[in-house]
Write a protein that holds these residues in place. Structure first.
Motif, PDB file in Angstrom:
ATOM      1  N   CYS A  92      -0.572 -73.286  30.982  1.00 48.27           N
ATOM      2  CA  CYS A  92      -1.349 -74.524  30.846  1.00 48.27           C
ATOM      3  C   CYS A  92      -0.803 -75.674  31.685  1.00 48.27           C
ATOM      4  O   CYS A  92      -0.919 -76.840  31.320  1.00 48.27           O
ATOM      5  CB  CYS A  92      -1.433 -74.995  29.391  1.00 48.27           C
ATOM      6  SG  CYS A  92      -2.107 -73.768  28.294  1.00 48.27           S
ATOM      7  N   CYS A 119      -7.679 -77.213  27.664  1.00 43.43           N
ATOM      8  CA  CYS A 119      -7.052 -76.202  26.817  1.00 43.43           C
ATOM      9  C   CYS A 119      -7.797 -76.018  25.502  1.00 43.43           C
ATOM     10  O   CYS A 119      -7.809 -74.943  24.919  1.00 43.43           O
ATOM     11  CB  CYS A 119      -5.617 -76.586  26.514  1.00 43.43           C
ATOM     12  SG  CYS A 119      -4.524 -76.334  27.910  1.00 43.43           S
ATOM     13  N   CYS A 144     -10.587 -73.573  25.911  1.00 46.68           N
ATOM     14  CA  CYS A 144      -9.991 -72.262  26.173  1.00 46.68           C
ATOM     15  C   CYS A 144      -9.511 -71.650  24.866  1.00 46.68           C
ATOM     16  O   CYS A 144      -9.819 -70.504  24.544  1.00 46.68           O
ATOM     17  CB  CYS A 144      -8.832 -72.421  27.161  1.00 46.68           C
ATOM     18  SG  CYS A 144      -7.797 -70.952  27.300  1.00 46.68           S
ATOM     19  N   ARG A 169      -0.646 -65.866  21.450  1.00 45.65           N
ATOM     20  CA  ARG A 169      -1.103 -66.792  20.406  1.00 45.65           C
ATOM     21  C   ARG A 169      -2.131 -66.132  19.490  1.00 45.65           C
ATOM     22  O   ARG A 169      -2.118 -66.349  18.276  1.00 45.65           O
ATOM     23  CB  ARG A 169      -1.638 -68.075  21.051  1.00 45.65           C
ATOM     24  CG  ARG A 169      -0.515 -68.914  21.659  1.00 45.65           C
ATOM     25  CD  ARG A 169      -1.028 -70.067  22.491  1.00 45.65           C
ATOM     26  NE  ARG A 169      -1.822 -69.604  23.636  1.00 45.65           N
ATOM     27  CZ  ARG A 169      -2.397 -70.399  24.514  1.00 45.65           C
ATOM     28  NH1 ARG A 169      -2.279 -71.709  24.392  1.00 45.65           N
ATOM     29  NH2 ARG A 169      -3.085 -69.905  25.526  1.00 45.65           N
TER      30      ARG A 169
HETATM   31 FE1  FES Z   1      -4.319 -74.121  28.009  1.00 46.12          FE
HETATM   32 FE2  FES Z   1      -5.780 -71.796  27.674  1.00 46.12          FE
HETATM   33  S1  FES Z   1      -5.427 -72.986  29.477  1.00 46.12           S
HETATM   34  S2  FES Z   1      -4.789 -73.041  26.232  1.00 46.12           S
END
Ligand code: FES
Ligand code: 5AD
Length: 348
Positions: A313, A321, A324, A281
């Motif tokens: 995830c 998330c 993160c 990403r």
């Molecule tokens: Fe889901 Fe990193 S744990 S985006």
């Protein structure tokens, strides 16, 4: 003038030129020229901003049977779930507190979620969060259904076209489905005023360079506000279990091409990209993407929304998330913002 210069100057190419360009994806210099231009455009229009969309996977029941997908109807091993209205609202509450201003309701084509139920859900969420954008991603519906959802308050709709090639479409889908209807849906959505998202998988079984060139030409013609592309990843319970996954390099190359073709497009670096490459990403952002879609689904159901194997995830550790991704994006030189992140139309 070489084809990369031509793409940069005219924002499009012929089908043959696109095919040739796609063939260059392993050429480091070509990839760098494209990503430098894509990043330049992205920064000019959206700065360093990264928009986040809270993804709520609210049902994995599906009446369709797409050959590549882990939640296809004929997968008897899929453990099915459907969130209640209350559970969905809890996801939104939690998301709002975390700073999300866009929610995406994504699901299989689940007949239990009738138009009445969907309309009720949409209007409830919009009443509760008038400042948030609401995106639906629930598949192919009639013009009338899309119209009802729009009137209830839905702002955006994601429906990947999957492939613009009739021949490839037939190899990936059962007879009951048609490319024509999918394309009809996309034009209906645009006509109704949705910010509309199309897209395709990179490296799907049987896919050729010519097929991808057709996808790019289709995107140029449709001019969607959003484009979702991610690598194909095999799912163990599908007929394509033994097929190789799509290429991360080619996906990133195509993100740059799409940014150059459609400068204002909202372009996510997808979960599939993050699944095949631990920093996929981040690489996507540097190549022109400007959206991420962190998972907001209840942790207890995440493993069940398994379109492909090894999806990230899905564990307890991935409850947050958003944090993160914010950290990851910052490390890569970008900044996640709490904003609806609407499409910015060209100012004349
Ligand atoms: Fe889901 Fe990193 S744990 S985006
Ligand atoms: N690998 C990667 N992406 C997939 N999708 C479905 N199955 C797979 C797979 N095996 C994508 C489709 C769909 C989106 C929600 O997920 O493109 O539109």
């Amino acid at each position: 003038m070489d084809i990369i210069d031509k793409l940069i100057q005219t924002h499009t190419l012929t089908g043959q030129e696109f095919t040739e360009l796609i063939g260059m994806y392993e050429d480091q210099e070509a990839a760098e020229r494209l990503s430098a231009e894509a990043l330049r455009i992205r920064k000019e229009i959206y700065g360093n901003k990264v928009f986040v969309r809270g993804l709520i996977e609210f049902t994995n029941y599906c009446k369709n049977d797409c050959l590549y997908c882990g939640i296809r109807r004929s997968n008897q091993n899929s453990s099915r779930y459907r969130l209640t209205k209350e559970e969905i609202l809890e996801c939104c509450d939690h998301g709002f507190e975390l700073g999300y201003r866009t929610f995406v309701l994504q699901g299989g084509e689940d007949p239990w979620y009738t138009d009445d139920r969907m309309t009720d859900l949409v209007s409830t969420i919009k009443q509760r969060y008038p400042d948030c954008a609401l995106t639906l991603s629930i598949g192919e519906k009639s013009f009338e259904s899309y119209q009802r959802f729009k009137e209830a308050g839905a702002d955006r709709y994601l429906l990947r076209h999957e492939t613009a090639s009739e021949t490839l479409y037939r190899k990936l889908h059962p007879e009951s489905m048609s490319l024509k209807n999918r394309i009809r849906c996309l034009y209906d959505l645009k006509e109704l005023g949705y910010q509309t998202g199309a897209g395709f998988m990179v490296g799907a079984p049987f896919q050729t360079r010519e097929d991808i060139a057709q996808d790019l030409l289709f995107l140029k013609e449709l001019e969607p506000q959003m484009v979702g592309i991610g690598p194909f990843i095999p799912h163990h319970d599908t007929v394509f279990a033994d097929r190789p996954a799509g290429s991360v390099k080619l996906t990133i190359f195509l993100l740059s091409v799409i940014r150059i073709m459609l400068p204002h497009v909202l372009l996510p670096a997808t979960t599939a990209l993050g699944t095949l490459d631990p920093i996929g990403r981040e690489k996507g952002m540097k190549a022109g993407a400007n959206v991420v879609m962190p998972n907001l689904s209840p942790v207890k159901n995440r493993k069940q929304y398994e379109l492909y194997d090894n999806k990230i995830c899905t564990g307890e550790e991935a409850a947050e998330c958003r944090d993160c991704l914010s950290r990851r994006m910052e490390t890569a030189g970008f900044q996640v913002v709490s904003d609806r992140g609407d499409f910015q139309a060209e100012t004349p």
